[in-house]
Design a protein around this motif. Sequence first.
Motif, short mmCIF file in Angstrom:
data_model
loop_
_atom_site.label_atom_id
_atom_site.label_comp_id
_atom_site.label_asym_id
_atom_site.label_seq_id
_atom_site.Cartn_x
_atom_site.Cartn_y
_atom_site.Cartn_z
N LEU A 99 0.19 -6.54 16.35
CA LEU A 99 0.65 -6.33 15.02
C LEU A 99 0.22 -7.65 13.49
O LEU A 99 0.27 -8.91 14.32
CB LEU A 99 2.21 -6.54 14.66
CG LEU A 99 2.86 -5.46 15.14
CD1 LEU A 99 4.32 -5.78 15.48
CD2 LEU A 99 1.94 -3.77 14.23
N ASP A 103 -0.94 -5.62 8.21
CA ASP A 103 -1.11 -3.87 8.56
C ASP A 103 -0.24 -2.65 8.10
O ASP A 103 0.78 -2.97 7.40
CB ASP A 103 -0.69 -4.14 10.30
CG ASP A 103 -2.01 -4.20 10.85
OD1 ASP A 103 -2.66 -5.00 10.36
OD2 ASP A 103 -1.39 -4.72 11.85
N THR A 104 -0.49 -1.67 7.48
CA THR A 104 -0.12 -0.95 7.35
C THR A 104 0.40 0.23 8.34
O THR A 104 -0.45 1.17 8.69
CB THR A 104 -0.81 -0.12 5.55
OG1 THR A 104 -1.23 -1.07 4.98
CG2 THR A 104 0.49 1.59 5.62
N TRP A 105 1.77 0.64 7.94
CA TRP A 105 1.78 2.21 9.12
C TRP A 105 3.13 3.12 8.36
O TRP A 105 3.85 2.47 7.74
CB TRP A 105 2.83 1.22 10.47
CG TRP A 105 1.68 0.46 11.07
CD1 TRP A 105 2.17 -0.98 10.78
CD2 TRP A 105 1.71 1.12 12.22
NE1 TRP A 105 0.82 -1.58 12.64
CE2 TRP A 105 0.31 -0.25 12.78
CE3 TRP A 105 1.02 1.95 12.88
CZ2 TRP A 105 -0.33 -0.84 13.78
CZ3 TRP A 105 0.13 2.30 13.92
CH2 TRP A 105 -0.42 0.83 14.41
N PHE A 107 5.91 5.19 9.07
CA PHE A 107 7.52 4.58 9.55
C PHE A 107 8.84 5.88 9.99
O PHE A 107 8.85 6.15 8.82
CB PHE A 107 7.68 3.33 9.23
CG PHE A 107 8.25 3.24 7.90
CD1 PHE A 107 9.64 3.70 8.42
CD2 PHE A 107 7.69 3.03 6.90
CE1 PHE A 107 10.82 3.50 6.97
CE2 PHE A 107 9.22 3.12 6.16
CZ PHE A 107 10.44 2.99 5.56
N ARG A 204 6.30 4.88 4.46
CA ARG A 204 4.70 3.73 4.11
C ARG A 204 5.29 2.10 4.44
O ARG A 204 6.25 1.85 3.40
CB ARG A 204 3.92 3.85 3.81
CG ARG A 204 2.87 5.26 4.14
CD ARG A 204 1.83 5.79 3.45
NE ARG A 204 0.63 7.36 4.34
CZ ARG A 204 -0.06 6.80 3.98
NH1 ARG A 204 -0.94 6.61 2.08
NH2 ARG A 204 -0.60 9.07 3.90
N LEU A 234 6.41 3.53 14.61
CA LEU A 234 5.60 3.39 14.38
C LEU A 234 4.55 5.14 13.94
O LEU A 234 4.47 4.91 15.03
CB LEU A 234 4.97 2.06 13.96
CG LEU A 234 5.86 1.08 13.29
CD1 LEU A 234 5.13 -0.14 14.26
CD2 LEU A 234 6.49 0.69 12.67
N PRO A 236 0.00 5.81 12.85
CA PRO A 236 -0.87 5.59 12.11
C PRO A 236 -0.50 6.05 10.22
O PRO A 236 -0.46 7.32 10.63
CB PRO A 236 -2.33 6.00 12.89
CG PRO A 236 -2.11 5.91 14.23
CD PRO A 236 -0.31 6.56 14.21
N THR A 241 -3.37 5.09 1.51
CA THR A 241 -2.72 4.37 0.69
C THR A 241 -1.96 4.52 -0.45
O THR A 241 -2.77 4.70 -1.44
CB THR A 241 -2.39 3.15 1.29
OG1 THR A 241 -2.70 2.96 3.21
CG2 THR A 241 -1.02 2.60 1.53
#
Length: 241
Positions: A99, A103-105, A107, A204, A234, A236, A241
């Motif tokens: 991580l 970083d964008t996830w 959730f 997100r 989490l 992808p 976004t």
Amino acid sequence: MYLTRFRVNTARSDARRLLSSPHRMHGAVNASFPMPPSRDGSGPRVLWRVDSNGTSETLLYIVSPNRPDLTHLVEQAGWPASDEPGWTTFAYEDFLAGLQPGDTWGFRLTANPVHNIRHEYVKAGERTKRAAHKTPRHQMDWLLKRQEGAGFEIVQKPVERRLLPEGDEYELIVRGQIPLQFRRSSAEARKNDVQITKVTFDGRLRVTEPDLFRRTLTHGLGKAKAYGCGLMTLAPVRGKT
């Protein structure tokens, strides 16, 4: 660290009995380890969550420092005659170590959003009472107030995608508010019933402080962790976004 996914066979009466009581499920999860990790805050703990994806699939997720053995859950709430093992366990350590800031996830978090209140009749110096947040707005605020200390930030929507002038700024929805009342044991008096409100957040996020965020993923967020709250998972992010 390990992440485990177990599919619950809701056609079985024992499975429905487990799902009806967070206390029973807590016991079943703990029975997956010869010696569950300490809950004194000194290290990662066992976290769990139940997700119901419609009527066809109910999944139990477990995050734990040690690899669990869910044989007893297969026999009680799975498909014991199947050739499949009944659960899948993934090594979580490499994922956590990878991580990075930014970083964008996507959730999901099931939590117990609470706050402390003091009634007018409570004398100075006496303990306040813990109460659940009831509205989606207050539940969102509960999570937003904790994001910085938890090592992440909820992604904000572009202005053109906001449907409301207020309260629609974030990639965040609240769903599945479930008030629960249950006993730790059948012998206890009703006045000692456990009362919690479970709320599921989908959204997100962006990682801001990886070390803090890793702690959030392995130690949980908020109260009632023993009863299926606090576990964030989490996924992808697909698309823009």
